[in-house]
Design a protein around this motif. Structure first.
Motif, PDB file in Angstrom:
ATOM      1  N   GLU A 142       0.816  -1.207   0.000  1.00 29.75           N
ATOM      2  CA  GLU A 142       0.000   0.000   0.000  1.00 29.75           C
ATOM      3  C   GLU A 142       0.856   1.266   0.000  1.00 29.75           C
ATOM      4  O   GLU A 142       0.418   2.322  -0.478  1.00 29.75           O
ATOM      5  N   THR A 144       3.692   1.733  -1.668  1.00 28.02           N
ATOM      6  CA  THR A 144       4.057   1.982  -3.067  1.00 28.02           C
ATOM      7  C   THR A 144       3.062   1.237  -3.945  1.00 28.02           C
ATOM      8  O   THR A 144       3.331   0.126  -4.414  1.00 28.02           O
ATOM      9  N   PRO A 145       1.890   1.817  -4.175  1.00 31.80           N
ATOM     10  CA  PRO A 145       0.833   1.071  -4.864  1.00 31.80           C
ATOM     11  C   PRO A 145       1.152   0.741  -6.318  1.00 31.80           C
ATOM     12  O   PRO A 145       0.653  -0.242  -6.846  1.00 31.80           O
ATOM     13  N   PHE A 146       1.974   1.569  -6.962  1.00 35.64           N
ATOM     14  CA  PHE A 146       2.421   1.246  -8.319  1.00 35.64           C
ATOM     15  C   PHE A 146       3.917   1.010  -8.292  1.00 35.64           C
ATOM     16  O   PHE A 146       4.682   1.881  -7.876  1.00 35.64           O
ATOM     17  N   ARG A 148       5.930  -0.944 -11.112  1.00 39.96           N
ATOM     18  CA  ARG A 148       6.421  -0.806 -12.477  1.00 39.96           C
ATOM     19  C   ARG A 148       5.612  -1.772 -13.338  1.00 39.96           C
ATOM     20  O   ARG A 148       4.710  -2.448 -12.853  1.00 39.96           O
ATOM     21  N   ASN A 149       5.960  -1.853 -14.630  1.00 37.56           N
ATOM     22  CA  ASN A 149       5.290  -2.850 -15.466  1.00 37.56           C
ATOM     23  C   ASN A 149       6.013  -4.187 -15.368  1.00 37.56           C
ATOM     24  O   ASN A 149       7.201  -4.251 -15.025  1.00 37.56           O
ATOM     25  N   ASN A 285       0.684  -3.904 -15.391  1.00 35.25           N
ATOM     26  CA  ASN A 285       1.375  -3.131 -14.361  1.00 35.25           C
ATOM     27  C   ASN A 285       1.358  -3.903 -13.045  1.00 35.25           C
ATOM     28  O   ASN A 285       0.369  -4.558 -12.704  1.00 35.25           O
ATOM     29  N   THR A 287       0.886  -3.572  -9.527  1.00 36.78           N
ATOM     30  CA  THR A 287       0.291  -2.634  -8.578  1.00 36.78           C
ATOM     31  C   THR A 287      -0.134  -3.388  -7.325  1.00 36.78           C
ATOM     32  O   THR A 287      -0.220  -4.624  -7.326  1.00 36.78           O
ATOM     33  N   ASN A 288      -0.413  -2.650  -6.280  1.00 37.57           N
ATOM     34  CA  ASN A 288      -0.834  -3.260  -5.033  1.00 37.57           C
ATOM     35  C   ASN A 288      -2.038  -4.169  -5.269  1.00 37.57           C
ATOM     36  O   ASN A 288      -3.045  -3.757  -5.850  1.00 37.57           O
TER      37      ASN A 288
END
Length: 661
Positions: A142, A144-146, A148-149, A285, A287-288
């Motif tokens: 949470e 760093t919710p994003f 990388r791809n 991506n 993501t969280n």
């Protein structure tokens, strides 16, 4: 007859049942049946030793060679070999619902700087000479919710070259060639990223039989056609016994990009490219909440005295079905989080009335509401497809319950049939029937090319290189082996009804050309403007007010390359393809966005991310008699390349159509 007999013998060998054993020491786990032995190193979770019928298939481990393992381009700094940080091993064994014993190893590894969690699964059954694999990646953060791809995720069967066993590479019957020799590799000359010329060793078997240039991209293939690909030993290095190592795509529903997705298969490594953007396909991506399990996939190993490469590949291909071993996968589902068991799957059946001239029709189920090429936008999306038969029917088994977009397309037909919100219910058969009418914007005056999502019908595309015995398609070979300024000294000037698609229209529309291995300079004259000439009669124009030009692209490289990044320092991240009709162009820009860019031809492909546009204009721009249409790319249009790749921007046409209404 000989091939048939050998294949029958291989099938008989595969059916032999014997006691499977699983043994464990402080450093190793061994999975073994009567023919295949796989040893997993606990410190890495990789298969570090693999033998079939007593023959070593990997060779000695040396760095990242001599092993079967998982890696990715997915951490902030780039590549990561799974098992490098905090590897832990779970050993499992049991008997499945068919009464067949199995053993398995589950590698779990957390990359501590980000908290990314990986799992790699290896399973061996009695009576089989292969490893069943699953791959899982999850990310819960949470803060760093994003992240990388997920640019690349792959497993690699990577033998040590010093093993000296393997002699050939094979994607399919056409894309088969000898491995370059040690001398060829030692004296090769780099001409591009992962591309070499063997000009210093003209007697090299690869050079003599297949091509002067060697690149891993030559053996790329789209997922629609890819069944089983791998490496082959012809017996010359193994006392007359042939061997094969194959990645079998027995399920394709957890990949992304649909049947048009294409990627690397084999180049001395047998790849399972689970995720990548090599030909411009989208990637998910991280993501969280990301948590996805890919598979099952199957590495199959086989051998037989004197068996041909076709025989061993056919033996592997028989397992390329999602229904094969479904009972086994259900039996191990408790060990594989995220695997969808049979109880949560249904069947899709469709019946379609197709447009006239439709060839190779296919039905695709993908994320509802979006193009199937973009299903990586939803990290939970699954995908399925099936070939539509001559009666217009298709049946797709083992579809995960859910709601899908149905897309039907075919060679020879402009546009697709699309229907959203197709619901597949577990344990039931969903039936759909429809009439697909080809899209139309009026009376068709001419078309250029075949709408088949490929630029292969044009010069240096599907045409075969007749100077080499294996006659590879020209586009498989290094693009720089064909000199556009020599082929088209006055540029492309194509006349409808007179010119020849195979010679007068190139498979790539370059904005600028070179340099290449054979051309030191950059050439930019007669490049960026392509002319199409066509005649109209008074009858053609009578009572017509609107003209429509449909442009379907099989691929396009903007200044974003494969990165899908809209960089402010690149003026052509969004690439304009401008159409002039008898000198007029107002309102006719076709801007290819950065997120639809692909490095297509430079990675030996004629079908990448598909882009299309309909341009409309007044018939007042037209005249009775001769008309001229010019397709314009920016003069000298280029980008910044960090790899050894051409900086030129380009498009590859699938087909064009001109209509009046």
């Amino acid at each position: 007859m000989l091939k048939s007999a050998l294949l029958s013998a291989l099938c008989a060998l595969s059916a032999v049942q014997a006691t499977l054993t699983v043994t464990e020491t402080s450093s190793l786990v061994t999975l073994k049946n009567d023919r295949l032995t796989a040893i997993v190193g606990k410190s890495s979770g990789a298969v570090i030793d693999l033998t079939l019928d007593g023959r070593d298939l990997l060779g000695a481990q040396s760095g990242s060679t001599g092993i079967l393992y998982l890696d990715c381009y997915c951490i902030p700094s780039g590549f990561y070999t799974v098992g490098s940080t905090t590897p832990s091993i779970q050993v499992v064994n049991g008997t499945d619902s068919t009464g067949t014993r199995y053993g398995g190893v589950v590698l779990s590894d957390t990359y501590t700087p980000t908290g990314q969690f990986f799992q790699q699964f290896w399973f061996l059954r009695d009576g089989e000479t292969g490893l069943h694999t699953f791959t899982r990646l999850s990310y819960f953060n949470e803060t760093t919710p994003f992240l990388r791809n997920l640019q690349e995720l792959r497993t690699l069967f990577r033998p040590n070259a010093n093993l000296g066993l393997w002699t050939h590479l094979s994607t399919n019957e056409e894309q088969t060639a000898p491995l370059p020799s040690k001398a060829g590799v030692a004296k090769q000359v780099v001409v591009q990223d992962a591309t070499w010329t063997l000009e210093n060793t003209p007697d090299d078997p690869y050079y003599k039989e297949f091509a002067e240039y060697f690149t891993k991209y030559t053996f790329s293939s789209d997922w629609r056609q890819t069944i089983a690909h791998g490496m082959y030993a012809d017996g010359s290095t193994s006392n007359g016994t042939s061997f094969g190592a194959w990645l079998v795509m027995n399920s394709k529903d957890t990949y992304f990009g649909g049947p048009l997705h294409s990627d690397l298969t084999v180049d001395g490594i047998v790849y399972n490219y689970i995720v990548s953007n090599h030909h411009g396909e989208g990637t998910p991506n991280i993501t969280n909440g990301f948590d996805r399990t890919f598979g099952p996939h199957y590495y199959h190993f086989n051998s037989a005295p004197g068996a041909s490469i076709e025989t061993l590949r056919a033996d592997a291909e028989q397992y390329a079905s999602p229904t094969w071993n479904a009972d086994f996968y259900d039996s191990i589902a408790s060990y594989v989080p995220g695997y969808v068991p049979s109880a949560d799957r249904g069947v899709f059946e469709g019946t379609f009335k197709l447009p006239a001239g439709a060839k190779r029709p296919i039905a695709v189920l993908s994320k509802s509401g979006i193009n199937f090429q973009d299903n990586a936008e939803d990290t939970t999306a699954y995908q399925y497809w099936g070939e539509i038969d001559a009666s217009g029917a298709v049946k797709i088994p083992r579809v995960k319950k859910g709601t899908y977009r149905l897309t039907v397309y075919a060679d020879g037909v402009f546009g697709d049939y699309i229907k959203d919100n197709v619901k597949v219910t577990a344990g039931k058969t969903t039936k759909t029937s429809a009439t697909w009418k080809e899209e139309s914007a009026g009376t068709e005056v001419w078309r250029l090319g075949t709408p088949d999502k490929s630029s292969g019908e044009f010069r240096h595309g599907n045409a075969k290189d007749l100077t080499h015995p294996r006659q590879p398609r020209e586009y498989w070979v290094y693009w720089g082996g064909y000199d556009f300024p020599t082929d088209f000294p006055n540029g492309v000037n194509f006349t409808i009804g007179e010119s020849d698609l195979a010679t007068d229209f190139n498979t790539v529309h370059w904005s600028v050309f070179g340099p290449t291995h054979n051309r030191d300079n950059i050439y930019n004259q007669n490049m960026n403007n392509w002319t199409i000439n066509f005649d109209l009669t008074a009858a053609d124009l009578k009572k017509k007010k609107t003209a429509t030009l449909t442009i379907q692209l099989a691929g396009a490289k903007t200044a974003a390359g494969n990165t899908d990044i809209n960089s402010a320092t690149e003026p052509y991240a969004n690439l304009p393809l401008t159409t002039y009709v008898n000198g007029q162009s107002e309102g006719l820009p076709f801007v290819i966005p950065y997120y639809h860019s692909s490095s297509c031809i430079v990675r030996s492909a004629v079908s990448c991310y598909q882009v299309a546009k309909k341009l409309t204009f007044s018939t007042e721009w037209l005249k009775v008699g001769s008309n001229k249409l010019v397709l314009n790319l920016p003069f000298n249009g280029s980008d910044t390349e960090t790899a050894v790749l051409p900086t030129a921007l380009y498009v590859q046409y699938d087909a064009l159509r001109f209509e009046l209404s």
